[in-house]
Design a protein around this motif. Structure first.
Motif, PDB file in Angstrom:
ATOM      1  N   LEU A  11      31.692  47.720   6.254  1.00  0.00           N
ATOM      2  CA  LEU A  11      32.404  46.489   5.925  1.00  0.00           C
ATOM      3  C   LEU A  11      31.537  45.494   5.177  1.00  0.00           C
ATOM      4  O   LEU A  11      32.046  44.533   4.603  1.00  0.00           O
ATOM      5  N   ARG A  12      30.230  45.713   5.163  1.00  0.00           N
ATOM      6  CA  ARG A  12      29.376  44.826   4.372  1.00  0.00           C
ATOM      7  C   ARG A  12      29.582  45.041   2.878  1.00  0.00           C
ATOM      8  O   ARG A  12      29.211  44.186   2.070  1.00  0.00           O
ATOM      9  N   ARG A  13      30.130  46.218   2.505  1.00  0.00           N
ATOM     10  CA  ARG A  13      30.298  46.549   1.093  1.00  0.00           C
ATOM     11  C   ARG A  13      31.639  46.094   0.521  1.00  0.00           C
ATOM     12  O   ARG A  13      31.920  46.328  -0.647  1.00  0.00           O
ATOM     13  N   ALA A  49      34.926  41.067  -0.879  1.00  0.00           N
ATOM     14  CA  ALA A  49      34.985  39.683  -0.398  1.00  0.00           C
ATOM     15  C   ALA A  49      33.710  39.310   0.362  1.00  0.00           C
ATOM     16  O   ALA A  49      33.162  38.215   0.185  1.00  0.00           O
ATOM     17  N   VAL A  50      33.223  40.228   1.215  1.00  0.00           N
ATOM     18  CA  VAL A  50      32.009  39.932   1.981  1.00  0.00           C
ATOM     19  C   VAL A  50      30.804  39.852   1.064  1.00  0.00           C
ATOM     20  O   VAL A  50      29.956  38.945   1.187  1.00  0.00           O
ATOM     21  N   ALA A  84      31.803  28.758   4.976  1.00  0.00           N
ATOM     22  CA  ALA A  84      33.224  28.892   5.312  1.00  0.00           C
ATOM     23  C   ALA A  84      33.834  30.117   4.631  1.00  0.00           C
ATOM     24  O   ALA A  84      34.635  30.850   5.230  1.00  0.00           O
ATOM     25  N   ALA A  85      33.454  30.356   3.380  1.00  0.00           N
ATOM     26  CA  ALA A  85      33.976  31.530   2.678  1.00  0.00           C
ATOM     27  C   ALA A  85      33.496  32.825   3.331  1.00  0.00           C
ATOM     28  O   ALA A  85      34.252  33.795   3.458  1.00  0.00           O
ATOM     29  N   LEU A  86      32.244  32.836   3.779  1.00  0.00           N
ATOM     30  CA  LEU A  86      31.725  34.040   4.460  1.00  0.00           C
ATOM     31  C   LEU A  86      32.462  34.263   5.777  1.00  0.00           C
ATOM     32  O   LEU A  86      32.810  35.392   6.114  1.00  0.00           O
ATOM     33  N   ALA A 122      37.975  41.061   7.039  1.00  0.00           N
ATOM     34  CA  ALA A 122      37.501  42.456   7.104  1.00  0.00           C
ATOM     35  C   ALA A 122      37.686  43.021   8.507  1.00  0.00           C
ATOM     36  O   ALA A 122      38.124  44.158   8.684  1.00  0.00           O
ATOM     37  N   ARG A 123      37.379  42.224   9.510  1.00  0.00           N
ATOM     38  CA  ARG A 123      37.562  42.712  10.885  1.00  0.00           C
ATOM     39  C   ARG A 123      39.041  42.870  11.227  1.00  0.00           C
ATOM     40  O   ARG A 123      39.435  43.786  11.943  1.00  0.00           O
ATOM     41  N   GLY A 124      39.872  41.974  10.693  1.00  0.00           N
ATOM     42  CA  GLY A 124      41.296  42.103  10.948  1.00  0.00           C
ATOM     43  C   GLY A 124      41.865  43.395  10.369  1.00  0.00           C
ATOM     44  O   GLY A 124      42.667  44.084  11.008  1.00  0.00           O
ATOM     45  N   ARG A 125      41.417  43.736   9.153  1.00  0.00           N
ATOM     46  CA  ARG A 125      41.878  45.007   8.567  1.00  0.00           C
ATOM     47  C   ARG A 125      41.379  46.194   9.380  1.00  0.00           C
ATOM     48  O   ARG A 125      42.108  47.174   9.568  1.00  0.00           O
TER      49      ARG A 125
END
Length: 422
Positions: free
Chosen positions: A361-363, A366-367, A391-393, A400-403
């Motif tokens: 998920l780091r890739r 958005a992240v 705030a954007a991070l 990402a965690r929600g997905r």
């Protein structure tokens, strides 16, 4: 002549290169303008790291913790900065510490290291360096006229307030009375306040003291707060007594004089028959009671010897599962983002990503974009502000965690009996 000139150039070239490397070496500036303070009052220490390019990672700062010292990082203690060095503008980061001696005497903070990572001025790679502060010496001093204070307490203001809930002079068995003493100070932390309420035995009254409560506030570097002590007296029989007055001497740092804060004594009176001694037990009943206690203790010890190892093992297993879970790693990452802690962000992000099933998920775009914007805001010269980047991070990580959770919840379950599938 030509050979002599070449020889001179060959000798001067290493010296010139060494001078250039020294001119581009990172710098550590230590500012400690005052070296004496009254115990409880803060001294300001500022460390500034300067590099000719920029720092892609935050420096690893020292802590300066030592016995009999209070070390604080005020709000906004770490900030980007810049300075002209050798005619060039160097970027840097500054950190401010507030250090207060708790007792009189001399203090020496040993040399501390600041580890930094910065971009190579002559390439695209990153370099590391370790800078050293040198020893920092200062003293805690007692002002003239305050040498006899024990304990020593210096403040801008100190007020003692006494609160009574109940009727101290008209109690009967079964009544209770609450006595609360509040000490409010300004200009010093309330942790310097000594115990206030005296412990006295009053005839016919049982005392139930509460744990002292400290409340500290920091208003732009000025500490204030309160220490609250309370005790509840329960009337059990006729009697009474007096809770002595409380006198607390302190040094006024504004006036330069010793003052005394005080509250008066409190007299309690319980109307009723005096307490009488209990009837003595006969020897036989006493022996039987003692035997029953011994047997009961033996049974309890035997049960505990069997149950405690099992309970301890289960607790450790549960704790290990919790620490190895994705939820725990996410909690650490969320706290690092909420605190805007640059040093803890990367380790927490790597740990959380390692516990997520599927793609890294780091890739996700958005992240990655949020991380780049945060680095530019904190250590570069971008237009994005650090609060907006944090705030954007936070938003990118939560999406990402929600997905990930939605994918996990909608994933098909394995067949109940794989051996008979089809």
């Amino acid at each position: 002549m030509i050979r002599a000139a070449l020889l001179v150039l060959a000798l001067l070239l290493p010296l010139r290169l060494a001078a250039q490397e020294e001119a581009l070496a990172p710098q550590l500036l230590v500012e400690f303008p005052e070296t004496e303070a009254i115990p409880g009052q803060f001294l300001n220490l500022r460390l500034t790291v300067l590099v000719p390019t920029f720092m892609p990672k935050p420096p690893q700062w020292p802590g300066f913790e030592a016995p009999n010292l209070i070390v604080r990082l005020p709000e906004g203690s770490t900030n980007p900065t810049s300075k002209r060095v050798n005619g060039e503008t160097w970027s840097g980061i500054t950190r401010r510490y507030r250090i207060a001696p708790m007792v009189p005497g001399d203090f020496t903070l040993p040399p501390q290291q600041v580890q930094i990572t910065y971009r190579n001025p002559e390439g695209l790679d990153d370099l590391t360096a370790t800078l050293t502060t040198g020893a920092i010496v200062f003293s805690g001093i007692l002002p003239e006229g305050a040498e006899g204070l024990d304990p020593f307490l210096a403040a801008s203001d100190l007020v003692l307030t006494q609160e009574i809930e109940g009727t101290p002079e008209a109690m009967v068995p079964g009544d209770s009375l609450s006595l609360r003493l509040v000490a409010g100070v300004e200009g010093v932390s309330p942790m310097f306040l000594p115990p206030l309420l005296p412990r006295v035995a009053l005839e016919g009254l049982a005392a139930y003291p509460d744990e002292p409560q400290l409340a500290e506030t920091d208003d732009r570097g000025v500490l204030s707060g309160t220490r609250t002590e309370s005790v509840t007296y329960v009337a059990e029989a006729g009697g009474g007594g007096t809770v002595p007055a409380v006198d607390l001497q302190w040094y006024d740092i504004d006036d330069g004089t010793v003052k005394t804060a005080s509250v008066g004594p409190v007299t309690l009176q319980v109307d009723g028959p005096r307490a009488t001694g209990a009837a003595p037990l006969d020897l036989r009943r006493l022996l039987l009671l003692g035997l029953a206690v011994v047997v009961g203790l033996a049974v309890v010890i035997a049960l505990l010897r069997r149950a405690l190892p099992v309970l301890a093992l289960r607790r450790e297993e549960h704790r290990a599962r919790m620490l190895a879970s994705e939820g725990h790693a996410w909690q650490q990452l969320s706290q690092a983002v909420a605190r805007r802690d640059d040093a803890a962000l990367r380790p927490a992000l790597d740990l959380w990503a390692s516990r997520c099933d599927g793609a890294d998920l780091r890739r996700t775009p958005a992240v990655q974009n949020a991380l780049l914007a945060l680095g530019a805001a904190c250590y570069g010269r971008g237009e994005t502000k650090a609060p907006a980047a944090w705030a954007a991070l936070d938003t990118a990580l939560r999406e990402a965690r929600g997905r990930l959770r939605r994918h996990r919840d909608t994933a098909p379950l394995p067949p109940l009996n794989p051996g008979h599938a089809g």
